[in-house]
Design a protein around this motif. Structure first.
Motif, PDB file in Angstrom:
ATOM      1  N   MET A   1       6.722  -5.364 -15.900  1.00  8.07           N
ATOM      2  CA  MET A   1       6.091  -4.296 -16.647  1.00  8.07           C
ATOM      3  C   MET A   1       7.019  -3.809 -17.752  1.00  8.07           C
ATOM      4  O   MET A   1       7.548  -2.703 -17.728  1.00  8.07           O
ATOM      5  CB  MET A   1       5.717  -3.145 -15.710  1.00  8.07           C
ATOM      6  CG  MET A   1       4.707  -3.578 -14.648  1.00  8.07           C
ATOM      7  SD  MET A   1       4.154  -2.195 -13.645  1.00  8.07           S
ATOM      8  CE  MET A   1       3.033  -3.061 -12.543  1.00  8.07           C
TER       9      MET A   1
ATOM     10  N   ALA B   1       6.373  -0.410 -19.790  1.00  7.41           N
ATOM     11  CA  ALA B   1       6.007   0.793 -19.050  1.00  7.41           C
ATOM     12  C   ALA B   1       6.707   2.015 -19.596  1.00  7.41           C
ATOM     13  O   ALA B   1       6.202   3.124 -19.513  1.00  7.41           O
ATOM     14  CB  ALA B   1       6.347   0.608 -17.574  1.00  7.41           C
TER      15      ALA B   1
ATOM     16  N   ASN C   1       3.301   3.146 -13.219  1.00  7.32           N
ATOM     17  CA  ASN C   1       3.315   2.135 -12.159  1.00  7.32           C
ATOM     18  C   ASN C   1       2.321   2.475 -11.046  1.00  7.32           C
ATOM     19  O   ASN C   1       1.646   1.589 -10.513  1.00  7.32           O
ATOM     20  CB  ASN C   1       4.719   1.989 -11.583  1.00  7.32           C
ATOM     21  CG  ASN C   1       5.672   1.318 -12.547  1.00  7.32           C
ATOM     22  OD1 ASN C   1       5.247   0.598 -13.450  1.00  7.32           O
ATOM     23  ND2 ASN C   1       6.964   1.565 -12.379  1.00  7.32           N
ATOM     24  N   SER C   2       2.237   3.760 -10.687  1.00  8.93           N
ATOM     25  CA  SER C   2       1.292   4.173  -9.638  1.00  8.93           C
ATOM     26  C   SER C   2      -0.143   3.953 -10.092  1.00  8.93           C
ATOM     27  O   SER C   2      -1.000   3.561  -9.298  1.00  8.93           O
ATOM     28  CB  SER C   2       1.506   5.647  -9.287  1.00  8.93           C
ATOM     29  OG  SER C   2       2.792   5.855  -8.739  1.00  8.93           O
TER      30      SER C   2
ATOM     31  N   THR D   1      -0.880   0.266  -9.906  1.00  6.91           N
ATOM     32  CA  THR D   1      -0.950  -0.110  -8.491  1.00  6.91           C
ATOM     33  C   THR D   1      -2.276   0.324  -7.882  1.00  6.91           C
ATOM     34  O   THR D   1      -2.917  -0.434  -7.139  1.00  6.91           O
ATOM     35  CB  THR D   1       0.217   0.528  -7.710  1.00  6.91           C
ATOM     36  OG1 THR D   1       1.452   0.082  -8.261  1.00  6.91           O
ATOM     37  CG2 THR D   1       0.158   0.137  -6.233  1.00  6.91           C
TER      38      THR D   1
ATOM     39  N   SER E   1      -0.244  -4.433 -17.820  1.00  5.70           N
ATOM     40  CA  SER E   1       1.121  -3.940 -17.648  1.00  5.70           C
ATOM     41  C   SER E   1       1.976  -4.158 -18.890  1.00  5.70           C
ATOM     42  O   SER E   1       2.990  -3.478 -19.077  1.00  5.70           O
ATOM     43  CB  SER E   1       1.780  -4.626 -16.439  1.00  5.70           C
ATOM     44  OG  SER E   1       2.053  -5.987 -16.704  1.00  5.70           O
TER      45      SER E   1
END
Length: 309
Positions: free
Chosen positions: A1, A4, A93-94, A97, A162
């Motif tokens: 990623m 990010a 990231n969360s 996910t 990502s």
């Protein structure tokens, strides 16, 4: 990623900006979530403990109920936290996910619903071959491949997202990180990503729907050839619950993901998302318990056993 760091955090807008309304929604969704957990846990427990439910049909239903728990747990606890605290932030990231696992569990559900349709086809249309075909080892292989396929399907869209810059707005007009709102925020040119996601969704949803539809064409044809009314009723009752779940689940998801873009109608999208991601998983255990004689008998038997002990 790698990109990010350009957007470390997203802000979910949720449903309302009024605290009183948020508290009411928190109470409502908490009740729905608890009912979902209890209903699906009851089905899992019954299918594992009652000998009359140790059949391929209930083996698939056991896995489907477990998926329903995972499917709602990906989004609902975070949504409840947001409604209660008003803290709508979620890290990059969360967010990815959450999107990946929501996609994963939803995709696997489609595959298992197709397997359940195939199981009913064999039971009604090929009863003499059913036991030889639907052996436990074969059922395990089908489930494992469903999970593996479910893990693979969202991988490419997640990896592509990502690496998107997300340099503009980081406000998501939704109550969870769904793939559609994320794609809209990723970059001005989303044509390639839209094609990937639509193609993947179409293959999974329509492919599963075709398998289920073909199974039910043969099932209905076989049921209509049964001479006795009681025999037809009994045969139809064995697949009525599955047919109801398929209709609700496929109908709402197709309307959400395979319809023309709704433009700026975010409120409708959120309402549809609430139905298939929160309400439907709570309805499915009720459908299987209220419309399925074997499940009702197993539940009553379990209650009597506990009362005696």
């Amino acid at each position: 990623m790698g990109n990010a760091s350009r957007s470390d955090e997203f802000l979910l807008l949720g449903f309302t900006k009024q605290r009183d309304a948020d508290i009411l929604l928190f109470l409502f969704f908490t009740i729905i979530y608890v009912l979902t957990l209890l209903g699906n846990l009851i089905i899992i427990t019954l299918s594992r403990t009652d000998s009359s439910l140790r059949t391929p049909m209930y083996f698939f239903l056991n896995n489907f109920s477990f998926l329903e728990i995972c499917y709602t747990t990906v989004t609902v606890p975070k949504m409840l936290f947001d409604l209660l605290t008003g803290n709508m932030a979620i890290s990059f990231n969360s967010c990815l996910t959450q999107m990946y696992f929501f996609f994963l569990f939803g995709t696997t559900e489609f595959f298992i619903l197709a397997l359940m349709g195939f199981d009913r086809y064999l039971a009604i249309c090929r009863p003499l071959h059913y036991v030889n075909i639907m052996k436990r080892s074969f059922c395990y292989k089908l489930i494992i491949w469903s999970w593996i396929s479910g893990c693979m399907v969202p991988t490419v869209p997640t990896i592509v997202l990502s690496y998107k810059p997300f340099c503009g707005s980081t406000t998501i007009n939704h109550f969870f990180c769904d793939v559609g709102p994320l794609v809209k925020l990723s970059s001005p040119d989303t044509f390639f990503l839209d094609v990937i996601i639509f193609s993947v969704s179409a293959v999974v949803v329509l492919g599963s729907l075709v398998l289920v539809t073909v199974s039910y064409v043969f099932i209905i044809s076989a049921i209509l050839r049964i001479s006795s009314r009681s025999g037809r009723r009994k045969a139809f009752s064995t697949c009525a619950s599955h047919f109801s779940v398929v209709t609700i689940f496929f109908g709402t998801v197709i309307f959400m993901y395979l319809r023309p873009s709704s433009g700026e109608n975010y409120e409708m999208d959120k309402a549809i998302s609430v139905f298939y991601s929160v309400v439907t998983p709570a309805l499915n255990p009720l459908i299987y318990s209220l419309r399925n004689k074997e499940v009702k008998n197993a539940l009553l038997k379990s209650i009597r056993t506990k009362r005696k002990s």
